[in-house]
Design a protein around this motif. Structure first.
Motif: not given
Ligand SMILES: *Cc1c(COP(=O)(O)O)cnc(C)c1O
Length: 382
Positions: A242-263
Motif C-alpha cells: 500500500a505504501l508503494q502504491a501511494a508513491v505510485l499514485n503521485e508519481k504516475l501523474r508525472d510519468l508523461d512529463q518525465n518521459n518527455k524530459l528523458r526524450y
C-alpha cells in the motif's frame, strides 16, 4: 559552459532520483499520513486506486499490483498455466529477471538473438526457436524502446503462443496508438526506483484486458484467496505494498512529463555526440506521434573502445554503467541451458561495445554538457 566544476569535484551520478522525489514529496507525505491514520497496510484503497489509474493510463481494462517486476513475469506465466516442461522464448540480451521469472515457474527460457539497431528481439529468428514445447514469447522493450510487435503477434497466432510483454523499461512508451504492455495478452512492469515509473522500493504490475486473467493473478499474489479464509489455489504472497502504491499514485501523474524530459535529454546527446569517434547512437524517433515510441529508460551508445571510455569517464567521476555486460546464456546461473559461444552473435558482440550514459528527469544542462565534453576529450586525447 558549466559552472559547477569551479569549487568542488564534479560528480555526475548515473541516476539521481532526488529531483523526482522532491516534486512529489508533499503529495506522497499526505498519502502516507492518511495510510498511517487508517493503519491498513496490505492492499486496500491506495492499491486499488493505482490499479485503476495504471490500467486507464495504458488503455487496458485491468492492472494488478504485485511485489516486483520479476514477480510480474512469474505470475503472468502461472496465470496461463505455464510451468515445468514448457518453453518460453526471450531475447538473449535482457535483464536477468526476464529469464528468472520463467525459471521460477519451472519453465525453460529459450533464447533468440537481438537486432543490432534497437537491441530488441529479432523477430526474423523467432520461428526457428519454436518447438512443440513452446508456450509463450516474452518480447522485451529494452532501454525504453517499444519494439514493433506485429511479426511476433503474427507468429504467436499461427503457433498458438501467448505474447507476454516485458515492459519493465518502457512505462508510457507508445507505438501505433498502443502503450507498451497493452498489445500482448499481458504486460509486465517493474517499479524499481530507477525505472521510468519507480516507487521507494520493490513493486510491479501486470496489465491485461482479460477479466479471467486478472482474477487469476489476484489469487496468485495473495495466498490463493479473494475472500478471507477461502483459498481456491496455492498462491503466494507477492502483493504491491500500500505504501508503494501511494508513491505510485503521485508519481504516475508525472510519468508523461518525465518521459518527455528523458526524450529531450536524448535529443541533446544525439546532437552533441553525432559524428564523434566511432560512436553508434540510439535512434531518436521523430517528434510527434512516434516520439513516445522510445522513452529512454537508458541512453545506450556503442564504441569499439568501450572499456577505455568507461574507465576514462569514471575517472572523471561520471556514473556510467553497462546494461548488460553478458547475455543470459553466459551467466553461470544459465549454464544449464548449454548454449555455446557464438549461439547469439549480435548479443555476444554488442555486450563488449555498449555503454549507458547518465539520463534521468531533472538532469541539468551543465551535467549533460560535462558528460559530452568528457566524451569528446576522450576521443581527442586517447
Ligand atoms: C527491472 C527489470 C525487470 C525486473 O524488475 P524487478 O522489479 O527488479 O524485479 C524485468 N525485466 C526488465 C527488462 C527489467 O528492466
Amino acid at each position: 559552459m558549466y559552472a559547477l566544476s569551479l569549487l568542488s569535484i564534479v560528480k555526475i551520478p548515473f541516476v539521481d532520483l532526488r529531483g523526482q522525489t522532491k516534486r512529489t514529496k508533499p503529495g506522497i507525505l499526505d498519502r502516507f499520513n492518511r495510510l498511517m491514520e487508517e493503519s491498513n497496510f496490505i492492499l486496500g484503497k491506495e492499491v486499488e486506486t493505482f490499479e485503476h489509474s495504471f490500467a486507464n493510463y495504458n488503455g487496458v481494462t485491468h492492472a494488478v499490483g504485485v511485489g516486483s517486476g520479476l514477480d510480474a513475469i512469474a505470475l503472468s506465466l502461472k496465470a496461463v498455466d505455464i510451468g515445468s516442461g514448457d518453453e518460453v522464448i526471450i531475447p538473449a540480451h535482457t535483464c536477468i529477471a526476464t529469464a528468472l521469472g520463467i525459471s521460477q515457474t519451472g519453465a525453460i527460457p529459450v533464447l533468440v538473438d537481438i537486432q543490432e539497431e534497437n537491441y530488441c528481439l529479432d523477430s526474423d529468428q523467432l520461428e526457428k526457436a519454436i518447438t512443440p514445447k513452446t508456450k509463450a514469447i516474452i518480447p522485451v522493450h529494452l532501454y525504453g524502446q517499444m519494439m514493433d510487435l506485429s511479426s511476433v503477434t503474427h507468429l504467436a497466432k499461427q503457433y498458438d503462443l501467448k505474447v507476454i510483454e516485458d515492459a519493465a523499461q518502457a512505462h508510457g512508451a507508445k507505438r501505433n496508438g498502443q502503450r507498451a504492455g497493452s498489445v500482448g495478452v499481458m504486460g509486465c512492469f517493474s517499479f524499481y526506483p530507477s525505472k521510468n515509473l519507480g516507487c521507494f522500493g520493490d513493486g510491479g504490475a501486470i496489465i491485461t484486458n482479460s477479466e479471467t486473467l486478472r482474477d487469476r493473478i489476484f489469487l496468485l499474489r495473495n495466498y490463493g484467496s479473494r475472500e478471507r479464509n477461502s483459498h481456491t489455489i496455492k498462491g503466494g504472497a507477492t502483493r504491491l505494498d500500500a505504501l508503494q502504491a501511494a508513491v505510485l499514485n503521485e508519481k504516475l501523474r508525472d510519468l508523461d512529463q518525465n518521459n518527455k524530459l528523458r526524450y529531450d535529454l536524448a535529443t541533446q546527446y544525439d546532437q552533441a555526440l553525432r559524428g564523434i569517434g566511432d560512436l553508434v547512437l540510439p535512434q531518436i524517433p521523430a517528434k510527434g506521434l512516434e516520439e513516445n515510441s522510445h522513452v529512454f529508460h537508458l541512453y545506450v551508445i556503442r564504441t569499439k573502445r568501450r572499456n577505455a571510455l568507461l574507465s576514462y569517464l569514471r575517472n572523471k567521476h561520471i556514473g556510467v554503467e553497462i546494461h548488460y555486460p553478458m547475455p543470459i546464456h553466459r551467466h553461470q546461473a544459465y549454464a544449464e541451458l548449454k548454449y555455446t559461444n557464438g549461439s547469439f552473435p549480435v548479443a555476444e558482440r554488442i555486450c563488449s561495445a555498449i555503454l549507458s550514459l547518465p539520463i534521468f528527469p531533472y538532469m541539468e544542462q551543465d551535467q549533460l554538457e560535462y558528460v559530452v565534453d568528457q566524451i569528446k576529450n576522450f576521443f581527442m586525447e586517447c
